[in-house]
Design a protein around this motif. Structure first.
Motif, short mmCIF file in Angstrom:
data_model
loop_
_atom_site.label_atom_id
_atom_site.label_comp_id
_atom_site.label_asym_id
_atom_site.label_seq_id
_atom_site.Cartn_x
_atom_site.Cartn_y
_atom_site.Cartn_z
N GLY A 256 35.59 -36.52 -31.59
CA GLY A 256 36.76 -37.36 -31.85
C GLY A 256 37.64 -37.60 -30.63
N ASN A 257 37.27 -37.04 -29.47
CA ASN A 257 38.02 -37.29 -28.24
C ASN A 257 37.05 -37.17 -27.06
N GLU A 258 37.48 -37.63 -25.90
CA GLU A 258 36.67 -37.49 -24.70
C GLU A 258 37.33 -36.54 -23.72
N ALA A 259 38.05 -35.57 -24.26
CA ALA A 259 38.72 -34.55 -23.45
C ALA A 259 37.93 -33.25 -23.43
N GLY A 260 36.83 -33.19 -24.19
CA GLY A 260 36.02 -31.98 -24.22
C GLY A 260 36.60 -30.86 -25.05
N ILE A 261 37.43 -31.20 -26.03
CA ILE A 261 38.15 -30.17 -26.80
C ILE A 261 37.74 -30.22 -28.27
N GLY A 262 37.23 -29.11 -28.78
CA GLY A 262 36.89 -29.00 -30.19
C GLY A 262 38.10 -28.59 -31.02
N GLY A 263 37.93 -28.62 -32.33
CA GLY A 263 39.02 -28.25 -33.22
C GLY A 263 39.21 -26.74 -33.29
N SER A 264 40.45 -26.29 -33.44
CA SER A 264 40.70 -24.86 -33.59
C SER A 264 40.07 -24.34 -34.87
N THR A 265 39.95 -25.20 -35.86
CA THR A 265 39.08 -24.97 -37.01
C THR A 265 37.89 -25.91 -36.85
N SER A 266 36.68 -25.35 -36.89
CA SER A 266 35.51 -26.17 -36.56
C SER A 266 34.35 -25.84 -37.49
N TRP A 267 34.14 -26.71 -38.47
CA TRP A 267 33.01 -26.58 -39.38
C TRP A 267 31.85 -27.45 -38.90
N SER A 268 30.66 -26.93 -38.98
CA SER A 268 29.48 -27.76 -38.72
C SER A 268 29.15 -28.63 -39.91
N SER A 269 29.61 -28.25 -41.08
CA SER A 269 29.41 -29.08 -42.27
C SER A 269 30.35 -30.29 -42.19
N PHE A 270 29.90 -31.41 -42.75
CA PHE A 270 30.56 -32.69 -42.53
C PHE A 270 30.14 -33.64 -43.63
N ASN A 271 30.97 -34.64 -43.90
CA ASN A 271 30.60 -35.70 -44.85
C ASN A 271 30.37 -36.97 -44.06
N ARG A 272 29.11 -37.30 -43.81
CA ARG A 272 28.77 -38.42 -42.96
C ARG A 272 29.21 -39.76 -43.55
#
Length: 538
Positions: A256-272
């Motif tokens: 969701g960004n091009e800053a190289g920063i993931g979410g502090s909460t980070s699920w691999s599960s997702f609703n495509r």
């Protein structure tokens, strides 16, 4: 008695010339058989069987998604006519003869990647300007029309050979937006053109590990419908082991960004279904994922070592300390880091970029090569199958690899790992991993340390673990620790635990992402009580 002796004994006892009464001859083997059966029954009845592994929870990664995640980092090579025109988005009207990297050495690119700890590389085989770094049969806008190698060169071919020789995985980026080809804007013609080029990439160069797609397109450009489902099907047909990156997957999602920063909460599960390539995205949803999502689509954090994506003489690379910070915020947040390192006009990685990558590698090695918990004594609130069951022992968390892990007994109210480091140790980094082939489970967890005043105090708190979580906090000194899982989607499973000292990072020097004391999704808590233990700033 060995096997041959047992065999000879059996033959002798059944020999008619032996001194055994004739009437007993048929009875003796039957007695042996009955005794053997009884013995087997007794052994089976007293044998303690191993408990089976816990049930995996959906969604689950494919084998190729597991391989992708375990790589941690990949290098991106943005290279093309833009390198020679000092541009980021080419117009598609630059004459191809401008492309002439007189010292191009793909082996150098791969050597830099491998020596810096990057297991995969991706090349912009075609960027938005439409110029192809391989001699495509579907356009004259390629290396075939350039001065480089007198029109006989193939950048992708040379990179593929170098990667194959070094054991480095290869990926390609084929831009859907093409500002040169006249068929762009005609849905049928352009999709045929694009799939023709994609087929060339996936059938000429051996194994392709990654295919990168995005929806970048400038304002006011022609309307264009990309038949993504046909693209995905063709890619997986031609390269079944490849992972496809897109805003919503199908295999890897954009962070969701091009800053190289993931979410502090980070699920691999997702609703495509809530996101599509080139469409509007919710940056927070892209970063965090979805604990209820039906699809497994881990996040990719893309960022460039320089301000731009292509090489520009006026730009300088980020520092190694900055890359280390990004490492904590991407790889340390259940994501993969895709770091762009653009070759220069000579066709080489610039010396200043190489120096930064070397320092970055040395920083990581200095911190993570010495797990301070490696010789610790471990215990747990419970162990699946009982404490005598080594299969799910707490000591499994000191073994590298996904398939060894600590598992608690079912239906427990406490999930705690007790760690005795055997001596007072100074540290400021916690590493935790889950066996993600069993699904992502942990929702919240925290680390506590026993202080000299005899009080357990909370050190750091995190949300979600996934493949890997790294939490950085102010340095403390302790011998006794507790890793406590506070919330989980199912019985939590921990595959690795590491305790490290990072002497290079000063938390006060880092930019805050939120107006609270957060770093890398961790928070230093103050004056709260949880799990019957006092918590305080440590």
């Amino acid at each position: 008695m060995n096997t041959n002796e047992r065999r000879r004994f059996s033959i002798k006892t059944q020999n008619p010339s032996s001194k055994i009464q004739t009437c007993s001859l048929p009875i003796f083997p039957i007695r042996i058989l009955l005794l053997s059966l009884c013995s087997s029954w007794v052994s089976a009845s007293t044998l303690k069987l191993k408990p089976p592994p816990p049930l995996p929870i959906l969604p689950l990664p494919t084998a190729f998604q597991l391989q992708w995640q375990q790589g941690n980092m990949a290098l991106f090579f943005h290279f093309g006519t833009n390198t020679f025109t000092d541009a980021e988005w080419g117009s598609g009207r630059v004459h191809p003869t401008i492309f002439n990297p007189t010292k191009l050495d793909a082996s150098q690119w791969i050597r830099v990647a491998k020596e810096s700890g990057f297991s995969r590389v991706l090349l912009t085989a075609k960027h938005h300007d439409g110029f192809c770094l391989w001699p495509s049969d579907y356009t004259d806008y390629s290396v075939r029309s350039s001065k480089w190698r007198n029109g006989t060169g193939d950048v992708l071919g040379e990179l593929a050979a170098a990667a194959r020789d070094a054991g480095v995985g290869l990926g390609v980026y084929l831009s859907p937006w093409d500002r040169h080809d006249p068929s762009y804007g005609d849905t049928l013609r352009y999709n045929e053109f694009y799939l023709g080029q994609m087929t060339e990439l996936l059938t000429r160069y051996g194994e392709i590990k990654d295919v990168f797609l995005d929806g970048a397109k400038g304002e006011g450009e022609k309307d264009m419908d990309y038949l993504f489902q046909s693209w995905f099907s063709l890619i997986h047909q031609l390269q079944p082991g490849s992972t496809i990156f897109g805003d919503s997957g199908p295999d890897v999602r954009w962070v969701g960004n091009e800053a190289g920063i993931g979410g502090s909460t980070s699920w691999s599960s997702f609703n495509r279904s809530l996101s599509k390539i080139g469409g509007p995205v919710d940056p927070e949803y892209q970063q965090q994922g979805d604990p209820l999502g039906p699809d497994w689509a881990p996040a990719l954090c893309d960022v460039s070592i320089r301000p731009g994506w292509f090489w520009h003489a006026s730009e300088s690379p980020k520092s190694a300390r900055t890359l280390l910070d990004l490492y904590y915020k991407s790889v340390g947040r259940n994501c993969k880091l895709l770091l762009n390192v653009p070759p220069n006009t000579s066709g080489l990685i610039s010396p200043e970029d190489i120096q930064v990558l070397r320092e970055f590698s040395e920083l990581r090695s200095s911190i993570f090569s010495n797990n301070l918990a490696l010789n610790a004594w471990l215990n747990a609130s419970s162990t699946r199958g009982g404490i005598q069951n080594s299969q799910f022992s707490p000591y499994s968390v000191l073994e590298e690899g996904l398939h060894s892990y600590w598992a608690p007994e079912e239906c427990q109210s406490k999930w705690i790992l007790y760690i005795n480091l055997q001596e007072l140790v100074s540290f400021n980094v916690l590493q935790v991993q889950e066996p993600i082939h069993m699904g992502q489970r942990v929702i919240e967890f925290h680390l506590e340390a026993l202080h000299q005043d005899g009080v357990w105090k909370r050190v750091v708190k995190g949300t979600t673990i996934g493949y890997q979580r790294l939490l950085l906090f102010p340095k403390i000194k302790s011998q006794f620790l507790k890793l406590i899982v506070d919330k989980s989607r199912a019985d939590p499973l921990i595959s690795y635990l590491g305790i490290y000292i990072d002497p290079f990072t000063v938390l006060s020097d880092l930019p805050e992402e939120k107006p609270v004391a957060y770093f890398n999704g961790s928070q230093v808590l103050r004056s709260t009580t949880n799990n019957d233990s006092q918590s305080a700033t440590v």
